[in-house]
Design an enzyme around this catalytic site. Structure first.
Site, PDB file in Angstrom:
ATOM      1  N   THR A 196     -30.596  63.957  12.405  1.00  0.00           N
ATOM      2  CA  THR A 196     -29.389  64.794  12.253  1.00  0.00           C
ATOM      3  C   THR A 196     -28.803  64.483  10.876  1.00  0.00           C
ATOM      4  O   THR A 196     -29.233  65.048   9.884  1.00  0.00           O
ATOM      5  CB  THR A 196     -28.383  64.543  13.392  1.00  0.00           C
ATOM      6  OG1 THR A 196     -28.071  63.155  13.460  1.00  0.00           O
ATOM      7  CG2 THR A 196     -28.956  64.997  14.716  1.00  0.00           C
ATOM      8  N   LYS A 217     -33.569  57.926  15.916  1.00  0.00           N
ATOM      9  CA  LYS A 217     -32.632  58.634  15.051  1.00  0.00           C
ATOM     10  C   LYS A 217     -31.231  58.121  15.384  1.00  0.00           C
ATOM     11  O   LYS A 217     -30.951  57.643  16.482  1.00  0.00           O
ATOM     12  CB  LYS A 217     -32.702  60.144  15.221  1.00  0.00           C
ATOM     13  CG  LYS A 217     -32.248  60.724  16.532  1.00  0.00           C
ATOM     14  CD  LYS A 217     -30.758  60.845  16.781  1.00  0.00           C
ATOM     15  CE  LYS A 217     -30.038  61.526  15.646  1.00  0.00           C
ATOM     16  NZ  LYS A 217     -28.564  61.592  15.980  1.00  0.00           N
ATOM     17  N   THR A 252     -25.136  57.575  19.829  1.00  0.00           N
ATOM     18  CA  THR A 252     -25.883  58.673  19.173  1.00  0.00           C
ATOM     19  C   THR A 252     -27.215  58.209  18.661  1.00  0.00           C
ATOM     20  O   THR A 252     -27.547  58.316  17.481  1.00  0.00           O
ATOM     21  CB  THR A 252     -25.174  59.360  18.021  1.00  0.00           C
ATOM     22  OG1 THR A 252     -23.951  59.856  18.490  1.00  0.00           O
ATOM     23  CG2 THR A 252     -25.965  60.596  17.544  1.00  0.00           C
ATOM     24  N   GLU A 299     -23.886  56.386   8.398  1.00  0.00           N
ATOM     25  CA  GLU A 299     -23.191  57.399   7.590  1.00  0.00           C
ATOM     26  C   GLU A 299     -22.213  56.787   6.596  1.00  0.00           C
ATOM     27  O   GLU A 299     -21.256  56.125   6.968  1.00  0.00           O
ATOM     28  CB  GLU A 299     -22.396  58.329   8.507  1.00  0.00           C
ATOM     29  CG  GLU A 299     -23.280  59.282   9.284  1.00  0.00           C
ATOM     30  CD  GLU A 299     -22.501  60.042  10.360  1.00  0.00           C
ATOM     31  OE1 GLU A 299     -21.323  59.754  10.573  1.00  0.00           O
ATOM     32  OE2 GLU A 299     -23.116  60.919  10.982  1.00  0.00           O
ATOM     33  N   ASN A 327     -17.323  62.193   8.174  1.00  0.00           N
ATOM     34  CA  ASN A 327     -16.851  62.421   9.528  1.00  0.00           C
ATOM     35  C   ASN A 327     -15.626  63.305   9.608  1.00  0.00           C
ATOM     36  O   ASN A 327     -15.185  63.669  10.684  1.00  0.00           O
ATOM     37  CB  ASN A 327     -16.629  61.087  10.229  1.00  0.00           C
ATOM     38  CG  ASN A 327     -17.964  60.455  10.559  1.00  0.00           C
ATOM     39  OD1 ASN A 327     -18.721  61.014  11.327  1.00  0.00           O
ATOM     40  ND2 ASN A 327     -18.266  59.334   9.922  1.00  0.00           N
ATOM     41  N   SER A 354     -16.769  70.366  14.087  1.00  0.00           N
ATOM     42  CA  SER A 354     -16.897  70.314  15.548  1.00  0.00           C
ATOM     43  C   SER A 354     -17.551  71.588  16.057  1.00  0.00           C
ATOM     44  O   SER A 354     -17.288  72.657  15.603  1.00  0.00           O
ATOM     45  CB  SER A 354     -15.535  70.163  16.205  1.00  0.00           C
ATOM     46  OG  SER A 354     -14.723  71.270  15.935  1.00  0.00           O
TER      47      SER A 354
END
Lengths: 383, 383
Positions: free
Chosen positions: B146, B168, B179, B259, B378, B383
């Protein structure tokens, strides 16, 4: 005014050279009686700063006659030498006032691990004692600021009695208080045990429900002193309500001045099985960096709200949760409902409402968004 | 290779139009036996995505014959329709393979609250089934990315048997997984119950000790399948050690690709009363936004480490804590020791060592720093 608004108090704030900027950095609030009832709550952090270690002994008998505060150094993790500095400061205050040092609360804020010069602090005591007056409250509030951009003060009027308060704190606002120094005064006649009950009730729904960044400080102190100078004994419920109003007002001032924040977020959980569970759920959302970053980005990301709720042990059906943002019910029964594009997150004030459908208790926790400025301030604020 | 490195497995990754970029977004890993033992751990989040609700039924009997994965949509908070989509996907996979759908694990990742087109997914099943081969592992690893910047793969060689894996995940790495989708294959002969024991032992000290940003996802799944195609039954201790090595390697790959992170931080607590308390203490530091922002700013702010330790219930004397950063003991007995300026935080890898002096247990938790880029990614990830 503020802490000097109620009768029986003097205060002052002066510069003692602890801040490299030359700004005011020591404050004194003195209760002249006729009564000296008090109550105090401290940080729940087990690693407490020296002023907290000293002051928790001071407050045990319910009598406090003066509060000395300094910014420019937290006197935390400074060892026995640091404790002796706090003690020496209390002794010097007591000497000036003709009281015992065991009635002097000391509060410090600023960098951790930094030992301020004892001489500078003692000179500061001399100067701030000389400067005190019945209208020195505003200067005292100014002297306790660290990264605060504005001084925080409040006055609440009772029926012939008043409450005044000042606060500092702009980060590390977390459960059970956090880098928060608060001094509240009143001229009402209230016994120490009633003050303690009223203060715990007030902080439980105000300072304890701020959770700016999930971090808990080592120095937090909230002290209330009652001089009794009005001669009036209010019903405890009335006093508690006024004290709660004062604490809530100061808490919102702290929230609005939180380091680097763009939004104030009120997270309300409805229909929980208990108030504790409502707080747990609201706090879990307040602690989600992903959710807080989304609010900064003005993205009504309710999925991150549900993901946070799912980490709690509260009673609810994971398939039957409702979530609203700014009054728009973007999620009903755990699936998308109203169009999230209806949620306008451009204003500073944001509300999140969670319906657990598990009881009739509710609670609100307040937090801030996670911003570039938060990261910047807290990566640049040197250790 | 990787998941197709052990004998008995085919895999593929293709583009099914779920990602707007046209990148690969569906993957399939098929176990051709002769054995079909498996074990799986899922997110501890109570708000689970539809693929998790489906797959936890699949894994109950210890038999898994195929894993289908998609990026481009998490199928979470999509209600009964979303569950039916997952079920339809499993049915289609099963039909192609001539097996029962109850032996097909389904994993999804991407946006929450987004319902992918069922037709797109079913077309993806057809395409990925047609594409599978004994060297399709790398393409499968690519298809599950992702916000990952690189595919994560691992191979561990045993004595005549091997382990392969892919993963991932680039955010929401938190306790009990987050996640994170992981598929591990082996051609060793290992019973389902032994696989379960080995997997729990391996994840406990690897994925469960990643805490990138304190957030827990709704979709995390770690599945291991054993084909038995090597014909070799390794001692369980050997297999567990190799599986732990594979999981630890993948966990470190996830950490390094988190991230927006600038630093990987290993927080080791020594001399705790128990391993659980060592984890609790290390995790409290890993969750401190203030500490993580300080590391981003290359500021060895050990005061924020002590303040975090103080929020835990672990056994220690608050006046006798030692803290090192990158091997420099900046704090001894809770007061400043070696000069913090000796700590060079310019490299990506940072170590924090905490000595509780309360026992002989130890544990390490890994996290990242809190950076501008984290906030940016983020707040921008819609969303």
């Amino acid at each position: 005014m503020t802490v000097t608004h109620p009768a029986g108090f003097t205060a002052a704030g002066v510069a003692a050279g602890l801040k490299s900027t030359g700004a005011k950095d020591v404050a004194l609030v003195v209760n002249h009686g006729p009564r000296f009832d008090s109550a105090t709550v401290f940080t729940a952090n087990r690693c407490k700063a020296n002023p907290v270690l000293w002051s928790r002994e001071v407050v045990k008998d319910g009598t406090v006659k003066a509060v000395f505060l300094n910014s420019g150094g937290a006197n935390c993790y400074t060892g026995p030498e640091g404790f002796q500095t706090t003690h020496a400061v209390a002794e010097r205050v007591a000497e000036h006032l003709g009281i015992g040092s065991i009635d002097v609360v000391v509060c410090s804020t600023g960098l951790i691990g930094l030992a301020n010069s004892r001489e500078d602090l003692l000179d500061g005591v001399d100067a701030v004692h000389a400067a005190q007056s019945t209208d020195g409250g505003a200067e005292a509030a100014e002297a306790i600021m660290t990264t605060d951009s504005v001084a925080k003060q409040v006055v609440v009027e009772g029926a012939g009695w008043t409450i005044g308060g000042m606060a500092k704190g702009a980060g590390m606002l977390a459960p059970a208080l956090a880098t928060m120094l608060v001094v509240i005064t009143t001229d009402a006649v209230v016994s120490a045990s009633d003050l303690d009950a009223a203060l715990r009730a007030a902080t439980r729904v105000s300072f304890d429900r701020l959770d700016s960044d999930g971090c808990m400080s080592t120095n937090d102190t909230v002290t209330v002193m009652a001089s009794g100078a009005s001669g009036i004994t209010p019903p405890l419920a009335d006093f508690t309500e006024a004290l709660t109003q004062a604490c809530s007002d100061l808490a919102m001032q702290l929230l609005k001045d939180a380091e680097g924040a763009d939004h104030e977020i009120a997270i309300t959980t409805l229909n929980a099985a208990s108030e504790d569970e409502a707080v747990e759920v609201s706090r879990s959302v307040a602690r989600s960096n992903l959710f807080k970053a989304a609010v900064f980005g003005q993205d009504p990301n309710w999925g991150r709200v549900l993901a946070s709720i799912g980490t709690t042990q509260a009673a609810f059906d994971p398939a039957d949760l409702d979530v609203a943002m700014n009054g728009v019910w973007v999620c009903r029964s755990s699936v998308p409902a109203e169009d999230p594009s209806k949620v306008d997150l451009s204003a500073r004030e944001v509300s999140v409402t969670i319906d657990l459908k598990a009881g009739d208790a509710r609670a609100t926790v307040w937090t801030n968004d996670l911003t570039h400025a938060y990261v910047h301030e807290n990566s640049a604020y040197s250790s």
